[in-house]
Design an enzyme around this catalytic site. Structure first.
Site, PDB file in Angstrom:
ATOM      1  N   ALA A 198       0.815  -1.218   0.000  1.00  0.00           N
ATOM      2  CA  ALA A 198       0.000   0.000   0.000  1.00  0.00           C
ATOM      3  C   ALA A 198       0.846   1.265   0.000  1.00  0.00           C
ATOM      4  CB  ALA A 198      -0.952   0.005   1.196  1.00  0.00           C
ATOM      5  N   LYS A 235      12.378  -5.929  -1.980  1.00  0.00           N
ATOM      6  CA  LYS A 235      12.286  -4.855  -2.968  1.00  0.00           C
ATOM      7  C   LYS A 235      12.653  -3.549  -2.296  1.00  0.00           C
ATOM      8  CE  LYS A 235       7.913  -5.534  -4.069  1.00  0.00           C
ATOM      9  NZ  LYS A 235       6.591  -5.259  -4.672  1.00  0.00           N
ATOM     10  N   TYR A 249       3.203 -14.859   4.148  1.00  0.00           N
ATOM     11  CA  TYR A 249       1.916 -14.689   4.840  1.00  0.00           C
ATOM     12  C   TYR A 249       1.747 -15.677   5.993  1.00  0.00           C
ATOM     13  CZ  TYR A 249       0.483 -12.125   0.636  1.00  0.00           C
ATOM     14  OH  TYR A 249       0.398 -11.224  -0.394  1.00  0.00           O
ATOM     15  N   HIS A 255      -6.032 -12.723  -2.795  1.00  0.00           N
ATOM     16  CA  HIS A 255      -4.793 -12.303  -3.455  1.00  0.00           C
ATOM     17  C   HIS A 255      -5.049 -12.156  -4.949  1.00  0.00           C
ATOM     18  CE1 HIS A 255      -0.550 -12.076  -4.615  1.00  0.00           C
ATOM     19  NE2 HIS A 255      -0.222 -12.025  -3.340  1.00  0.00           N
ATOM     20  N   GLY A 256      -4.320 -11.240  -5.597  1.00  0.00           N
ATOM     21  CA  GLY A 256      -4.389 -11.135  -7.049  1.00  0.00           C
ATOM     22  C   GLY A 256      -3.802 -12.386  -7.686  1.00  0.00           C
ATOM     23  N   ASP A 276      -1.763 -12.658  -9.972  1.00  0.00           N
ATOM     24  CA  ASP A 276      -0.454 -12.416 -10.578  1.00  0.00           C
ATOM     25  C   ASP A 276       0.667 -13.192  -9.890  1.00  0.00           C
ATOM     26  OD1 ASP A 276      -1.124 -10.673  -8.414  1.00  0.00           O
ATOM     27  OD2 ASP A 276       0.679  -9.500  -8.831  1.00  0.00           O
ATOM     28  N   THR A 328      -5.803  -6.558 -12.134  1.00  0.00           N
ATOM     29  CA  THR A 328      -6.423  -5.432 -12.837  1.00  0.00           C
ATOM     30  C   THR A 328      -5.559  -4.991 -14.012  1.00  0.00           C
ATOM     31  OG1 THR A 328      -7.398  -4.678 -10.748  1.00  0.00           O
ATOM     32  CG2 THR A 328      -7.360  -3.103 -12.578  1.00  0.00           C
ATOM     33  N   ILE A 332      -2.981  -1.530 -14.971  1.00  0.00           N
ATOM     34  CA  ILE A 332      -2.347  -0.976 -13.768  1.00  0.00           C
ATOM     35  C   ILE A 332      -1.065  -1.743 -13.522  1.00  0.00           C
ATOM     36  CG2 ILE A 332      -2.523  -0.602 -11.303  1.00  0.00           C
ATOM     37  CD1 ILE A 332      -4.381   1.171 -12.818  1.00  0.00           C
ATOM     38  N   ASP A 366      44.373  12.062  -2.439  1.00  0.00           N
ATOM     39  CA  ASP A 366      43.376  11.925  -1.374  1.00  0.00           C
ATOM     40  C   ASP A 366      43.939  12.474  -0.066  1.00  0.00           C
ATOM     41  OD1 ASP A 366      41.091  11.169   0.032  1.00  0.00           O
ATOM     42  OD2 ASP A 366      41.841   9.132   0.396  1.00  0.00           O
TER      43      ASP A 366
END
Length: 434
Positions: A12, A46, A77, A91-92, A94, A124, A127, A206
């Site tokens: 989300a 990710k 989960y 769940h989707g 995908d 969907t 998207i 340096d």
């Protein structure tokens, strides 16, 4: 009779019609519980969400159809399913292919064991969450958001992975580099603005020969085309009176942290070790510098990390420990321990001993010489941040040198075609070129 419980896990971070649709569908089956991924759950698989957990929770719990929001602290989960024992998980569809297909199988098994059911909603069309993330990245970030990100990453990840960047092109590579490994997506979490590579790329030694103003000009090039947090190599920090202005300047630019080393005099790169004269600052004076820097900063998010040179200077782990404890007491937000020992054993000993005294204070390492040790092992020692401090420049120089010599040898450029990326790819690499 109590309503059925429905479980839906989501990050989300970017709300879009696809997520609203799946929430509406889930609410049809009973009381919808949103398992909201924490930063920790997301960060290992990710990029860290743009919004914090609390910000995302505030949005989700105010969406129509959501009965409850609970933290999901793992990518899997399964722990929450066993704890909440929902009648349905939604769940989707995908996740039937790709890296989550194995997780899907585990969810079906557990829900069968619990007497529940898995409901898969068609993805969907039109998207693309990844595309939305890329669009959001292209908008850039703010100094405040970027600065806060490092502390969030340290709290969320076993090891925060930082790569050296000395120009905007390096920054773009670090920003976008991504590799699938061991069932997760590995990325660089941020950038290291190295005084070594910054000065070397300018053909200068340096020895703190490049002043802060000049370094900030190059840093601005990185800031303009990236969003990830930056740790600044502050060398010795200079005079206490000057260091306070450095802190304010870096903080104003949205830099997350500065690392300063406890040495005095003309700087010599630490990897020379005892081959060069390495004079350490006194504990008392360096503590005053840390304290002055902390007093100067405006926000609570900016970090001052103390770099200990005891092992570089040929001193003992005991000396390093004494300094580390004093520097933390003076206000240091983290400790960087440095060594040129190829075994890494002195780093290991320091980390384990330091963790017994300070379980939570971040520890930073630069495994340039002990590079055979995996990040996972460093994490087991108590390391929080790993900096790959000079590899972008070190890898670029041999490639450019070989290209130049090959053209000279052949008196044309045909032979270097395979060494160079196509012009078209260069044009596509830089945002806004097309």
């Amino acid at each position: 009779m109590a309503n059925k419980k429905v479980y839906l896990g989501m990050v989300a971070d970017i709300m879009h019609p696809g997520l609203i649709n799946i929430i509406k569908e889930g609410a049809k089956y009973g009381d919808l519980i949103i398992g909201l991924y924490t930063d920790k759950a997301v960060a290992e698989h990710k990029r860290l969400p743009f919004l914090t957990y609390d910000q995302r929770r505030q949005v989700v719990e105010n969406i129509k159809g959501v009965a409850e929001v609970v933290p999901q602290d793992e990518w899997s989960y399964i722990p929450n399913l066993r704890k909440l024992r929902p009648d349905y998980i939604i769940h989707g569809d995908d996740w039937k292919t790709g890296i989550d297909s194995e997780l899907r199988g585990e969810v079906f098994e557990v829900m069968k064991e619990l007497g529940g059911k898995v409901i898969e909603i068609p993805y969907t069309k039109g998207i693309n969450s990844s595309g939305l993330v890329e669009e959001e990245k292209s908008l850039g970030t703010t100094p405040e958001v970027r600065m806060k990100c490092l502390r969030r990453l340290i709290a969320a990840k076993p090891v925060v992975r930082i790569m050296e960047a000395h120009d905007g092109l390096c920054g773009l590579i670090i920003e976008n580099a991504e590799v699938q490994a061991n069932g997760k997506t590995n990325v660089f979490d941020g950038m290291w603005s190295s005084s070594l590579t910054d000065s070397t790329s300018k053909g200068k030694p340096d020895i703190e020969a490049v002043d802060l103003t000049t370094r900030l000009q190059d840093l601005n090039n990185i800031l303009e085309c990236t969003t990830k947090p930056i740790i600044f190599d502050g060398d010795t920090g200079g005079k206490i009176e000057h260091f306070v202005f450095t802190v304010r300047t870096l903080e104003r630019h949205g830099i997350s942290a500065v690392i300063i080393e406890d040495k005095v005099g003309l700087k010599k790169n630490s990897l020379f070790g005892t081959d060069a004269i390495q004079t350490q600052d006194t504990i008392e004076h360096f503590c005053r510098k840390i304290h002055a820097g902390k007093e100067a900063q405006v926000t609570d998010d900016f970090m001052i990390i103390a770099r200990i040179e005891s092992l570089i200077a040929g001193k003992s782990v005991d000396d390093a420990m004494e300094r580390a404890i004093a520097y933390v007491n003076a206000g240091a937000d983290g400790i960087m321990i440095h060594s040129k020992n190829k075994s890494g054993e002195d780093i290991r000993e320091f980390c384990l001993r330091f963790r017994n005294v300070h379980p939570k204070v971040p520890v930073v390492v630069v495994p340039t010489t002990y590079n055979h040790i995996y990040e996972k092992e460093l994490a087991e020692w108590g390391v929080n941040v790993v900096i790959y401090a000079n590899h972008m420049l070190r890898s670029a120089y041999p490639a450019m040198k070989k290209t130049a010599e090959t053209i000279l040898k052949n008196e044309r450029s045909l032979e270097v075609n395979d060494m160079c990326m196509p012009i078209k790819e260069i044009l596509e690499l830089i945002p806004g070129t097309k």
